[in-house]
Design a protein around this motif. Sequence first.
Motif, PDB file in Angstrom:
ATOM      1  N   ALA A  22       0.843  -1.203   0.000  1.00 14.72           N
ATOM      2  CA  ALA A  22       0.000   0.000   0.000  1.00 14.72           C
ATOM      3  C   ALA A  22       0.876   1.251   0.000  1.00 14.72           C
ATOM      4  O   ALA A  22       0.580   2.229  -0.697  1.00 14.72           O
ATOM      5  N   VAL A  23       1.985   1.211   0.767  1.00 17.01           N
ATOM      6  CA  VAL A  23       2.905   2.345   0.784  1.00 17.01           C
ATOM      7  C   VAL A  23       3.484   2.555  -0.619  1.00 17.01           C
ATOM      8  O   VAL A  23       3.517   3.680  -1.132  1.00 17.01           O
ATOM      9  N   GLY A  24       3.896   1.464  -1.276  1.00 17.48           N
ATOM     10  CA  GLY A  24       4.406   1.546  -2.649  1.00 17.48           C
ATOM     11  C   GLY A  24       3.373   2.122  -3.598  1.00 17.48           C
ATOM     12  O   GLY A  24       3.681   2.987  -4.422  1.00 17.48           O
ATOM     13  N   GLY A  25       2.113   1.649  -3.455  1.00 20.52           N
ATOM     14  CA  GLY A  25       1.029   2.133  -4.310  1.00 20.52           C
ATOM     15  C   GLY A  25       0.785   3.623  -4.135  1.00 20.52           C
ATOM     16  O   GLY A  25       0.526   4.338  -5.102  1.00 20.52           O
ATOM     17  N   LEU A  26       0.891   4.102  -2.880  1.00 20.94           N
ATOM     18  CA  LEU A  26       0.724   5.532  -2.618  1.00 20.94           C
ATOM     19  C   LEU A  26       1.811   6.333  -3.323  1.00 20.94           C
ATOM     20  O   LEU A  26       1.542   7.382  -3.912  1.00 20.94           O
ATOM     21  N   PHE A  27       3.052   5.833  -3.276  1.00 24.62           N
ATOM     22  CA  PHE A  27       4.139   6.549  -3.944  1.00 24.62           C
ATOM     23  C   PHE A  27       3.945   6.551  -5.463  1.00 24.62           C
ATOM     24  O   PHE A  27       4.160   7.574  -6.121  1.00 24.62           O
ATOM     25  N   ALA A  28       3.505   5.406  -6.004  1.00 25.42           N
ATOM     26  CA  ALA A  28       3.206   5.351  -7.436  1.00 25.42           C
ATOM     27  C   ALA A  28       2.146   6.398  -7.786  1.00 25.42           C
ATOM     28  O   ALA A  28       2.246   7.084  -8.811  1.00 25.42           O
ATOM     29  N   GLY A  29       1.132   6.547  -6.914  1.00 25.80           N
ATOM     30  CA  GLY A  29       0.070   7.516  -7.139  1.00 25.80           C
ATOM     31  C   GLY A  29       0.582   8.947  -7.136  1.00 25.80           C
ATOM     32  O   GLY A  29       0.183   9.764  -7.968  1.00 25.80           O
ATOM     33  N   VAL A  30       1.493   9.235  -6.199  1.00 26.34           N
ATOM     34  CA  VAL A  30       2.043  10.584  -6.122  1.00 26.34           C
ATOM     35  C   VAL A  30       2.891  10.891  -7.361  1.00 26.34           C
ATOM     36  O   VAL A  30       2.820  11.991  -7.922  1.00 26.34           O
ATOM     37  N   VAL A  31       3.677   9.888  -7.830  1.00 25.89           N
ATOM     38  CA  VAL A  31       4.470  10.079  -9.055  1.00 25.89           C
ATOM     39  C   VAL A  31       3.537  10.305 -10.246  1.00 25.89           C
ATOM     40  O   VAL A  31       3.773  11.190 -11.076  1.00 25.89           O
ATOM     41  N   LEU A  32       2.449   9.524 -10.292  1.00 26.41           N
ATOM     42  CA  LEU A  32       1.467   9.684 -11.373  1.00 26.41           C
ATOM     43  C   LEU A  32       0.876  11.096 -11.363  1.00 26.41           C
ATOM     44  O   LEU A  32       0.734  11.727 -12.413  1.00 26.41           O
ATOM     45  N   GLY A  33       0.576  11.607 -10.147  1.00 25.33           N
ATOM     46  CA  GLY A  33       0.060  12.961 -10.016  1.00 25.33           C
ATOM     47  C   GLY A  33       1.051  14.007 -10.514  1.00 25.33           C
ATOM     48  O   GLY A  33       0.661  15.053 -11.030  1.00 25.33           O
ATOM     49  N   GLY A  34       2.359  13.702 -10.388  1.00 27.49           N
ATOM     50  CA  GLY A  34       3.400  14.625 -10.825  1.00 27.49           C
ATOM     51  C   GLY A  34       3.742  14.514 -12.306  1.00 27.49           C
ATOM     52  O   GLY A  34       4.617  15.229 -12.806  1.00 27.49           O
ATOM     53  N   MET A  35       3.061  13.574 -13.014  1.00 26.73           N
ATOM     54  CA  MET A  35       3.359  13.361 -14.439  1.00 26.73           C
ATOM     55  C   MET A  35       2.442  14.185 -15.345  1.00 26.73           C
ATOM     56  O   MET A  35       2.350  13.913 -16.545  1.00 26.73           O
ATOM     57  N   LYS A  36       1.788  15.197 -14.776  1.00 32.45           N
ATOM     58  CA  LYS A  36       0.809  15.983 -15.550  1.00 32.45           C
ATOM     59  C   LYS A  36       1.361  16.454 -16.901  1.00 32.45           C
ATOM     60  O   LYS A  36       0.688  16.340 -17.920  1.00 32.45           O
ATOM     61  N   ALA A  37       2.599  16.997 -16.881  1.00 32.18           N
ATOM     62  CA  ALA A  37       3.169  17.554 -18.115  1.00 32.18           C
ATOM     63  C   ALA A  37       3.292  16.475 -19.187  1.00 32.18           C
ATOM     64  O   ALA A  37       2.892  16.681 -20.339  1.00 32.18           O
ATOM     65  N   GLU A  38       3.821  15.291 -18.797  1.00 29.95           N
ATOM     66  CA  GLU A  38       4.000  14.195 -19.758  1.00 29.95           C
ATOM     67  C   GLU A  38       2.651  13.675 -20.238  1.00 29.95           C
ATOM     68  O   GLU A  38       2.491  13.328 -21.407  1.00 29.95           O
ATOM     69  N   LEU A  39       1.659  13.601 -19.292  1.00 31.20           N
ATOM     70  CA  LEU A  39       0.337  13.100 -19.673  1.00 31.20           C
ATOM     71  C   LEU A  39      -0.315  14.033 -20.699  1.00 31.20           C
ATOM     72  O   LEU A  39      -1.043  13.588 -21.582  1.00 31.20           O
ATOM     73  N   ARG A  40      -0.039  15.344 -20.572  1.00 30.35           N
ATOM     74  CA  ARG A  40      -0.586  16.297 -21.547  1.00 30.35           C
ATOM     75  C   ARG A  40       0.182  16.234 -22.870  1.00 30.35           C
ATOM     76  O   ARG A  40      -0.411  16.363 -23.935  1.00 30.35           O
ATOM     77  N   ALA A  41       1.533  16.039 -22.793  1.00 24.23           N
ATOM     78  CA  ALA A  41       2.365  16.047 -24.002  1.00 24.23           C
ATOM     79  C   ALA A  41       2.099  14.828 -24.885  1.00 24.23           C
ATOM     80  O   ALA A  41       2.283  14.894 -26.101  1.00 24.23           O
ATOM     81  N   VAL A  42       1.696  13.697 -24.276  1.00 26.55           N
ATOM     82  CA  VAL A  42       1.455  12.468 -25.048  1.00 26.55           C
ATOM     83  C   VAL A  42       0.010  12.040 -24.864  1.00 26.55           C
ATOM     84  O   VAL A  42      -0.314  11.255 -23.983  1.00 26.55           O
ATOM     85  N   PRO A  43      -0.902  12.564 -25.713  1.00 27.72           N
ATOM     86  CA  PRO A  43      -2.316  12.183 -25.577  1.00 27.72           C
ATOM     87  C   PRO A  43      -2.476  10.672 -25.768  1.00 27.72           C
ATOM     88  O   PRO A  43      -1.875  10.093 -26.674  1.00 27.72           O
ATOM     89  N   GLY A  44      -3.257  10.042 -24.885  1.00 33.18           N
ATOM     90  CA  GLY A  44      -3.438   8.597 -24.949  1.00 33.18           C
ATOM     91  C   GLY A  44      -2.595   7.868 -23.923  1.00 33.18           C
ATOM     92  O   GLY A  44      -2.820   6.690 -23.651  1.00 33.18           O
ATOM     93  N   LEU A  45      -1.621   8.564 -23.324  1.00 32.96           N
ATOM     94  CA  LEU A  45      -0.730   7.906 -22.362  1.00 32.96           C
ATOM     95  C   LEU A  45      -1.488   7.449 -21.112  1.00 32.96           C
ATOM     96  O   LEU A  45      -1.290   6.328 -20.632  1.00 32.96           O
TER      97      LEU A  45
ATOM     98  N   VAL B  51      -3.182   2.901  -5.643  1.00 30.55           N
ATOM     99  CA  VAL B  51      -3.154   2.191  -4.361  1.00 30.55           C
ATOM    100  C   VAL B  51      -4.475   1.466  -4.118  1.00 30.55           C
ATOM    101  O   VAL B  51      -4.484   0.338  -3.613  1.00 30.55           O
ATOM    102  N   THR B  52      -5.596   2.042  -4.529  1.00 34.53           N
ATOM    103  CA  THR B  52      -6.884   1.381  -4.308  1.00 34.53           C
ATOM    104  C   THR B  52      -7.011   0.129  -5.160  1.00 34.53           C
ATOM    105  O   THR B  52      -7.296  -0.959  -4.650  1.00 34.53           O
ATOM    106  N   ILE B  53      -6.747   0.279  -6.469  1.00 36.65           N
ATOM    107  CA  ILE B  53      -6.890  -0.896  -7.327  1.00 36.65           C
ATOM    108  C   ILE B  53      -5.776  -1.894  -7.032  1.00 36.65           C
ATOM    109  O   ILE B  53      -5.994  -3.095  -7.091  1.00 36.65           O
TER     110      ILE B  53
END
Lengths: 192, 185
Positions: A22-45, B51-53
């Motif tokens: 769960a701790v790992g998943g939370l960190f993955a989530g925070v990194v995902l939240g910080g990927m906004k620029a890349e998510l916008r630059a590559v539509p479909g990502l 984390v949820t999924i």
Amino acid sequence: MTIRDVAVRAYREALPTLSASAVGGLFAGVVLGGMKAELRAVPGLLVLVPALLATRGNVFGSLGARLASALHQGMIEPSFVPLDDRVPAVILASLADGILVSLFAATVAYAILPVLGFDVAPLATLVSIAFLAAVFSGLALTVAVVAVVFVGYRRGYNPDALVGPLVTTIGDVFGIAFLLLAVRIVLALGGG
Amino acid sequence: MLTEWRVRSIMRAMLPVLVALTLVELGSGLVLGSFQAKLLTYPTLLALVPVTIGTAGNLGSILAARLSTAFHLGTLSFALEDDMLVGNVVATLAHALTLFPLVGVGAWLLTGLTVGTTLHVTTVVLVALTSGVALAAFAAVITIVVTYVAYRFRLDPDDVAIPVVTNLCDVLGVVVLFVVVQFLV
């Protein structure tokens, strides 16, 4: 064993690994939240993210489960120096499957997104990102899975309780981190 | 072990399942894509997604791995009075009740420390707990059905149960999370 015994034992055995996961998943989530620029630059990502992450979990979760069951049955030994070609064969098959399925996911996403009215990046961009992410995370996950299952088994843990959560956690954290690396490499080389 | 240990036979055993699951996951990705604007507005919810999924998938995959090994060792029957089966399901629900409130607090805290959060901590905890318990129940039912079907079709549950359970939890996770968000946020 009574139901209570089975439940208490299963609860205690898996709680530490589930918490770590769960701790790992939370960190993955925070990194995902910080990927906004890349998510916008590559539509479909963003649409590809669940498929790419799940492929890591699937391929290497199955690798771990297969190794765990084979250890229980005495089919293989927990040796890092291969004693026969069984362990190398299952590793090679896992890496190849992971790469093939990632390329498939990128191609399908490229084909269906415009039909549904979503923006999509060029095929070469999506396929290159999927390929690089699959190679990087595949190599890292192979090392992690074999190490965790073999070392866990040698130290007397039940590898079944380690495999699922550890692989999916490492899969999510490595998956997101190497996806970010792959996107940055492809964007730096002029894709996007 | 029901599958031979050669590169080609392992790849052939896994590829069809992986391809089918990838299509399912792309469906889950499309759900995410259609909520992309909302996810970027509330980064706390974006942080909750993996984390949820992931935790729901883990609960299912632990159960699947235990049932697969019990199956290989011949100590599993699929009867409702089977202690191995019922005890493991009880443990799965207890795990969800323990972990998801903490997951909610963790997501709220980490997002607050990094990109900032606009949601109240009780809202985030309630979203995590409601989604988590619903997903744990789905995961248990799916795991038992899939392991049983694999057993009836003489497939190795190691090849089938874990991937199917994990991926169904991924898709259900995205859908459940957004249904819960509709009501609570």
